[in-house]
Structure formats: structure tokens, C-alpha cells
Design a protein around this motif. Structure first.
Motif, mmCIF file in Angstrom:
data_model
loop_
_atom_site.group_PDB
_atom_site.id
_atom_site.type_symbol
_atom_site.label_atom_id
_atom_site.label_comp_id
_atom_site.label_asym_id
_atom_site.label_seq_id
_atom_site.Cartn_x
_atom_site.Cartn_y
_atom_site.Cartn_z
ATOM 1 N N GLN A 1 0.873 -1.197 0.002
ATOM 2 C CA GLN A 1 -0.096 -0.098 -0.220
ATOM 3 C C GLN A 1 0.824 1.148 0.012
ATOM 4 O OE1 GLN A 1 -3.674 0.139 -0.090
ATOM 5 N NE2 GLN A 1 -2.928 2.290 -0.642
ATOM 6 N N LEU A 2 2.006 1.180 0.774
ATOM 7 C CA LEU A 2 2.690 2.259 0.752
ATOM 8 C C LEU A 2 3.537 2.722 -0.588
ATOM 9 C CD1 LEU A 2 4.569 1.641 4.200
ATOM 10 C CD2 LEU A 2 3.003 3.780 3.910
ATOM 11 N N ASP A 3 3.867 1.540 -1.258
ATOM 12 C CA ASP A 3 4.554 1.561 -2.491
ATOM 13 C C ASP A 3 3.545 2.333 -3.573
ATOM 14 O OD1 ASP A 3 6.543 1.271 -4.544
ATOM 15 O OD2 ASP A 3 6.106 -0.687 -4.883
ATOM 16 N N MET A 4 2.177 1.646 -3.377
ATOM 17 C CA MET A 4 1.053 2.351 -4.366
ATOM 18 C C MET A 4 0.999 3.914 -4.069
ATOM 19 S SD MET A 4 -1.312 -0.883 -4.112
ATOM 20 C CE MET A 4 -2.963 -0.006 -4.691
ATOM 21 N N ASP A 5 1.073 4.231 -2.720
ATOM 22 C CA ASP A 5 0.820 5.667 -2.301
ATOM 23 C C ASP A 5 1.834 6.189 -2.998
ATOM 24 O OD1 ASP A 5 -1.667 4.768 -1.251
ATOM 25 O OD2 ASP A 5 -0.955 4.946 0.886
ATOM 26 N N PHE A 6 3.121 5.885 -2.876
ATOM 27 C CA PHE A 6 4.174 6.506 -3.523
ATOM 28 C C PHE A 6 3.931 6.905 -4.997
ATOM 29 C CE2 PHE A 6 7.489 4.475 -0.107
ATOM 30 C CZ PHE A 6 6.930 5.401 0.757
ATOM 31 N N GLU A 7 3.364 6.172 -5.552
ATOM 32 C CA GLU A 7 3.162 6.541 -7.312
ATOM 33 C C GLU A 7 2.536 7.892 -7.271
ATOM 34 O OE1 GLU A 7 1.330 3.294 -8.938
ATOM 35 O OE2 GLU A 7 2.858 1.828 -8.408
ATOM 36 N N LYS A 8 1.529 8.132 -6.423
ATOM 37 C CA LYS A 8 0.753 9.439 -6.233
ATOM 38 C C LYS A 8 1.538 10.755 -5.805
ATOM 39 C CE LYS A 8 -2.931 6.091 -5.780
ATOM 40 N NZ LYS A 8 -4.085 6.025 -4.776
ATOM 41 N N GLN A 9 2.743 10.327 -4.981
ATOM 42 C CA GLN A 9 3.178 11.477 -4.426
ATOM 43 C C GLN A 9 4.580 12.109 -4.868
ATOM 44 O OE1 GLN A 9 4.273 10.017 -0.393
ATOM 45 N NE2 GLN A 9 2.014 9.202 -0.146
ATOM 46 N N SER A 10 4.559 13.548 -4.816
ATOM 47 C CA SER A 10 5.484 13.955 -5.688
ATOM 48 C C SER A 10 6.880 14.281 -4.587
ATOM 49 C CB SER A 10 5.508 15.469 -6.112
ATOM 50 O OG SER A 10 4.810 16.241 -5.204
#
Length: 322
Positions: free
Chosen positions: A146-155
Motif C-alpha cells: 500500500q505504501l508503494d502504491m501511495d508513493f506513485e501518487k506522491q511528488s
């Protein structure tokens, strides 16, 4: 203790001997057979067998828990490939491309339950400890995904957050393999926890090394083209470390990643990493977590000759060129 190849042969043989229902349920179980037959280094189950052996049990006493951990690992790959829309895995079509997405999800769910069953095949006196370790690890892996997926949306991503992600997604499973193997082998809970820490830190070093190899490795020994992470705009240790620089550098990095995928993007990003010394700082991080892993190993009650076997495994994993 046996050699790494001996443990690997044990695991491969056990995988081939797994029995699944046939006939009208082939559409559920054939994808599982396909996933488990893909090969790989089998490092996770090998680590389980090694730990059991090191703490006093014959390795074959830990074969079923080791199979469970390998089945769990492959279950996560099935679902990850669906989420990432990956088409290839270990040189073959992913399960969802060979079959379909619904099949990959359902067969993956079945693998999770099978993994739990296999891991549970331990003496009753160990069952609670082993299942607690397994379930705790599983939750960590899901949290890491989930953290990895969240990182995809974070700059903007903090380096500590990235380390937390790979501790969960990669390190926790290696840690559980070492801990469960140790418990089956007769280790004290204290020693088992130290082995978990050894596996966890080795897993972190392994993932950071993998990030480094994808940019700075030799493609002839790495086994795949260099720059895949850059072309896929993946948030690696290198990327996150570069973001920690000043705002001007972060902007230059984002500009480089805005170049269309291909050799031009890879060269632009790599030049920026070289200018910032990111390659060197990444290798220092690998060495740091390797040292922490060995510190945990050295604090166990294992004899020096048995510790040496685990040191060699860590060196093989972390010092690898592919």
C-alpha cells in the motif's frame, strides 16, 4: 549444514511433489502450478531450511513451513502483477496474461490459504508462535504494498518512509523465513527474534542493492536491461535520495523524468544521479543495512561456523551482480 544448492534441491523437489485437485478444478489449480514452477533462486525457503538446520533440526523438518512461505511469496507476485499490469515475470507471461485477471486473483487467494496450511504443519507446541509470525509478516507485506502504491501518487517522499516501505514489502518476508525456520529448529524466542532482524535488514540491503543495479549494474550479468526503473518512473532508493537534495535538484530530476521513455531519459537521469553522487550514497546504504544484519546475526547463540553460513548467504544476496 548442507550447501545452498542442497537446500534449493530440497525445495524444488517438494514443490514438484505438491498434489493439487485435478479435473474440473484445473482452471483454479493449473495457474498455481504454473506460478510455482517459474523457478527463481528460492532464497526465502532456503533461508527457512538453513535456520532450522542451524538450530538443531534436520532441514526436512522445516520443508512444509518453507513451502508455505514460498507459496505466500508467489501469491503476492500474482496479485502484484495484476495491480502493476505486468506482462512478464521471470521470462514468462504473468498468470493474468496467460489466463486472465479473475483467474489470477482467485488462484492467488487460494495460494494464500494453502500457504497458511503449509506453514501450520509444525509441532503443536510451536503452532501459535509460527502462525503469529506468519500473520504479522503478511500484514507487513500488505502495508508495504500500500505504501508503494501511495508513493506513485506522491511528488515528495521522505527517505525514511521509503525504508519503511521496503522493510515491510521485502524485509518482513525474509525476516519471517529466518524466524520461523529458527523456531522449528528449536531456537529460543530471543534467538528467533534476532534471526528475524537478520532477515529483515538483509532484505532491506537486498532491495536497495537491486535499485542500484537497475541503474548502475552491468546488463550482461544483471540479466535484464539497465534503466527499467527509470523508464517506468519507479520510485527507487536512488530517486528518493535525489529528491532529498535542494528544490532546484528536485526540479531537475522531475524534468529528466518528463523526457519520453527510452535511452535519452535513462542517460539524463543517470547523469544527474552521478553528478549528485547518488550511486555512492546508495552503496553506503547497502553496506549500512548489511552491517545491521550481521550485527543481529552475531548476537545469536549460534556457533561461529553456523553464523558463517548465513554471512555467505547475505554476501551472495547483497553482493550479487544479478
Amino acid at each position: 549444514m548442507l550447501t545452498l544448492d542442497d537446500y534449493r534441491i530440497q525445495i524444488e523437489s517438494a514443490i514438484k511433489n505438491l498434489k493439487f485437485p485435478e479435473g474440473k478444478l484445473d482452471s483454479l489449480y493449473n495457474p498455481i502450478k504454473y506460478a510455482l514452477s517459474a523457478g527463481g533462486k528460492r532464497i526465502r525457503p532456503v533461508l527457512t531450511l538453513m535456520a532450522a538446520d542451524a538450530f538443531g533440526q534436520k532441514a526436512d523438518q522445516a520443508v512444509m513451513p518453507a513451502l508455505g512461505l514460498e507459496t505466500f511469496h508467489n501469491f503476492t507476485l500474482l496479485h502484484d502483477d495484476v495491480m502493476d499490469k505486468s506482462e512478464m515475470r521471470r521470462g514468462r507471461l504473468t498468470v493474468h496474461k496467460k489466463y486472465d485477471e479473475n483467474t489470477a486473483i482467485l488462484s492467488g487467494d487460494t495460494m494464500l490459504t494453502l500457504a497458511t496450511q503449509y506453514v501450520s504443519e509444525v509441532p503443536d507446541t510451536l503452532l501459535r508462535l509460527v502462525l503469529d509470525s506468519f500473520n504479522s509478516m503478511a500484514i507487513k507485506v500488505y502495508e508495504g504494498q500500500q505504501l508503494d502504491m501511495d508513493f506513485e501518487k506522491q511528488s515528495q517522499i521522505d527517505l525514511n518512509d521509503y525504508i519503511e516501505m521496503i522493510q515491510c514489502k521485502t524485509g518482513a518476508l525474509l525476516g519471517a523465513c529466518a524466524k520461523i525456520g529458527a523456531l522449528v529448529g528449536g531456537a529460543s524466542e530471543k534467538d528467533a527474534d534476532k534471526m528475524y532482524d537478520f532477515g529483515l535488514k538483509t532484505g532491506v540491503a537486498f532491495q536497495i542493492q537491486d535499485d542500484w543495479l537497475d541503474t548502475f549494474g552491468d546488463p550482461t550479468t544483471f540479466g535484464k536491461n539497465i534503466g527499467g526503473d527509470i523508464n517506468n518512473a519507479k520510485k527507487t532508493y536512488l530517486y528518493v535520495a535525489a529528491l532529498q537534495q535542494d528544490s532546484q535538484t528536485a526540479e531537475a530530476l522531475r524534468d529528466a523524468f518528463n523526457i519520453p521513455s527510452g535511452d535519452v531519459r535513462v542517460k539524463a537521469v543517470t547523469r544527474l544521479y552521478e553528478k549528485l553522487g547518488i550511486g555512492e550514497s546508495t552503496k553506503k546504504a547497502v553496506n549500512h543495512y548489511s552491517s545491521l544484519a550481521l550485527k543481529a546475526l552475531n548476537s545469536t547463540s549460534l556457533s561461529d561456523d553456523k553464523k558463517e553460513v548465513f554471512r555467505k548467504l547475505a554476501e551472495k544476496l547483497i553482493g550479487r551482480k544479478k
